[in-house]
Design a protein around this motif. Structure first.
Motif, PDB file in Angstrom:
ATOM      1  N   LEU A  87      -3.371  -0.702  10.506  1.00 44.42           N
ATOM      2  CA  LEU A  87      -2.601  -1.887  10.143  1.00 44.42           C
ATOM      3  C   LEU A  87      -1.511  -1.550   9.137  1.00 44.42           C
ATOM      4  N   TRP A 102      -9.614  -0.670  10.337  1.00 48.09           N
ATOM      5  CA  TRP A 102      -9.187  -1.172  11.646  1.00 48.09           C
ATOM      6  C   TRP A 102      -9.278  -0.037  12.657  1.00 48.09           C
ATOM      7  N   LEU A 119      -5.818  -4.447  17.259  1.00 47.28           N
ATOM      8  CA  LEU A 119      -6.296  -3.905  15.998  1.00 47.28           C
ATOM      9  C   LEU A 119      -7.651  -4.552  15.736  1.00 47.28           C
ATOM     10  N   PRO A 164     -10.960  -5.181  13.692  1.00 51.54           N
ATOM     11  CA  PRO A 164     -11.579  -4.996  12.376  1.00 51.54           C
ATOM     12  C   PRO A 164     -12.916  -4.277  12.520  1.00 51.54           C
TER      13      PRO A 164
END
Length: 256
Positions: free
Chosen positions: A14, A153, A164, A166
């Motif tokens: 990210l 990520w 992306l 988590p």
């Protein structure tokens, strides 16, 4: 007019995406030739593309930003990216390279862009000053080691889009031939990062290896069933799926 190019090296997807986006807005003529997740990838991409500028995260798994900077041997303008402002403010006083503090502030990045444009006109920084700065920075980081910057990520291709994911949503990761399967709360995806590489980047308090080909998020483990010959099966919460625990990794689950 020659095209100016840059490389971004950071282990957090990210942050790489945000830095790339900010640079596109502030310096449209700059070409970002690629992203690297660690120092080894950064060096490989650098040798392939020879960019003019390298944005380097100080803390990366394996070869860190300082070691990577030494390996580049003053062949590019450097900008260190750090989560540790106290190190940056003191170690960068000599001005051999620039720095950015996470999360990257667009205004600060705009100042960095201006300095880079000026430095590119005179090419590379003085080698002695750069070496001294790297020595000072390495010393400060050694005296006060910061907590590792674990992966937050995972970047994965899902259909025609890039997601992306988590890491807290990841249920488990499993090696499948040349790829790694990422199973998370919304589905599954394949990535090229190996199980071995991922284990080095994930917080060991949250993720453990259960088998040479499997990593599990402990938050998604509901129960453990012991098997024969010091093996076990993990039962995932809200699912009928089970994951194998081989003898070598059973110690992680003896108290469960």
């Amino acid at each position: 007019m020659n095209t100016i190019s840059a490389l971004i090296a950071d282990d957090e997807p990210l942050l790489r995406e945000r830095l790339r986006s900010h640079l596109a807005a502030l310096w449209p003529a700059l070409t970002v030739i690629g992203d690297a997740r660690n120092g080894a990838e950064a060096l490989e991409l650098f040798e392939l593309h020879q960019p003019d500028i390298v944005f380097l995260d100080i803390r990366m798994p394996g070869l860190d930003g300082i070691a990577t900077a030494r390996a580049l041997a003053r062949r590019a303008q450097l900008v260190f990216v750090t989560a540790y402002d106290q190190y940056a403010l003191q170690a960068f006083e000599q001005g051999a390279v620039d720095y950015l503090v996470k999360p990257v502030d667009p205004a600060r990045l705009a100042d960095t862009v201006q300095r880079l444009q000026g430095r590119l006109a005179t090419r590379l920084a003085d080698g002695g000053a750069l070496d001294a700065m790297l020595d000072q920075l390495a010393s400060r980081l050694g005296q006060r080691a910061a907590a590792p910057a674990w992966l937050h990520w995972i970047r994965a291709s899902v259909g025609n889009s890039v997601r992306l994911i988590p890491v807290e949503q990841v249920r488990y990761l499993r090696a499948e031939e040349k790829y790694t399967l990422v199973a998370w709360e919304e589905g599954e995806a394949l990535i090229r990062t190996s199980i071995k590489e991922l284990m080095q980047q994930l917080d060991p308090n949250r993720f453990v290896q259960t088998h040479r080909a499997v990593i599990v998020n402990l938050a998604h483990v509901g129960a453990v069933t012991r098997g024969m010959n010091e093996t076990a099966q993990l039962h995932l919460r809200g699912s009928d799926e089970t994951l194998p625990v081989s003898r070598s990794y059973l110690q992680h689950f003896r108290q469960m």
